[in-house]
Design an enzyme around this catalytic site. Sequence first.
Site, short mmCIF file in Angstrom:
data_model
loop_
_atom_site.label_atom_id
_atom_site.label_comp_id
_atom_site.label_asym_id
_atom_site.label_seq_id
_atom_site.Cartn_x
_atom_site.Cartn_y
_atom_site.Cartn_z
N TYR A 1 0.86 -1.14 -0.08
CA TYR A 1 0.02 0.19 -0.02
C TYR A 1 0.94 1.21 -0.15
O TYR A 1 1.95 1.29 0.54
CB TYR A 1 -1.11 -0.08 1.19
CG TYR A 1 -0.30 0.27 2.64
CD1 TYR A 1 -0.06 1.48 3.38
CD2 TYR A 1 0.13 -1.00 3.23
CE1 TYR A 1 0.65 1.62 4.45
CE2 TYR A 1 0.68 -0.85 4.78
CZ TYR A 1 1.20 0.41 4.87
OH TYR A 1 1.66 0.34 6.32
N CYS A 2 0.21 2.30 -0.47
CA CYS A 2 0.94 3.73 -0.44
C CYS A 2 -0.09 4.72 -0.15
O CYS A 2 -1.44 4.25 0.26
CB CYS A 2 1.72 3.86 -1.63
SG CYS A 2 0.60 3.84 -3.23
N THR A 3 0.09 5.90 -0.31
CA THR A 3 -1.07 7.10 -0.07
C THR A 3 -2.13 7.09 -0.84
O THR A 3 -3.24 6.84 -0.46
CB THR A 3 -0.24 8.42 -0.14
OG1 THR A 3 0.74 8.54 0.81
CG2 THR A 3 -1.14 9.46 0.24
#
Length: 320
Positions: free
Chosen positions: A180-182
């Site tokens: 996951y990331c922003t």
Amino acid sequence: MAQEPSFFVLAYYHFTAIADPHQEVKAHKEFFKDRNITSRIYLSEQGINGQMSGKREDAEAYMKWLHANPLFETMPFKIHSHHENVFPRQTVKYRKQLVALDEDVDMNQTGQHISPLEWKELLEKEKRPLLLDVRNEYEWQVGRFDGAECPPCDTFREFKEYAENLKTQVNPEQTPIMMYCTGGIRCELYSSLLKKEGFKEVYQLEGGIINYGLKQGSEHWLGKLFVFDDRLTIPISQEPAPVIGSCHHCQTSNETYYNCANMDCNHLYLCCQTCVEKFLGCCCTDCQNAPRVRPYHHQDVHKPFRKRHHYFKDDLTSKQ
């Protein structure tokens, strides 16, 4: 009394072949003319990566305008409400790379997108995949999914070396990964990079942490979300967010970011009010004694991402 949230903050990206990205830059600037909009938008032959804020009516008009363009008609937007614009200026630029990776990746070989609900269900499995946070270290210090592997990287470019090391620690063919990331765009590239390194089963959170918070709230999430604008940190939902960060100097519980006042350092770090005053806005004593230090005023907390000439009007060299 809290101000009414009359502005929208939008986050979005879309990979699509753009024959003339410079023309799209011009079209954006023309559309933004005379509108109350600030932004950080990049276009390339690969697509668009954007964040913008504006009065609700202007933001809604922008989304409608983009969706009328066949290039972007299916692009989703992630929307937060706020009481003011969150970027220092309006920036729309051509960029050769939408995300700085300096590595050729095959965009036809990316991870499997999974919805926030599917993500939550995977997190709740007794035997879940390796949970990987692919953001920078200064980002996950203030918030992350519970139990995530958080690589100690300062830039996205360092993740290539991390991926190479990871495959020596686990069997890439037998180790499923959920990353996951922003907002999702870094996972598009990094999942392709992991597949290139031999990882067979790679999942990525659709729309990133922002989308998860909007759809599923804060369950399994700890702390706040670092964002690349003047808000710096935000809760991912309406639920109370515990403080999990700590002061760079004294290690007390803290979630307030500062850029080091030494302009040649500019390190982004967490700091409590006592220590930021003690060190005059610097991350260490060496930086306090550096030749190019912003003036520190305790009533005027420095916002992020400002260049030296914002503080020293006669510093022409910094504008080059």
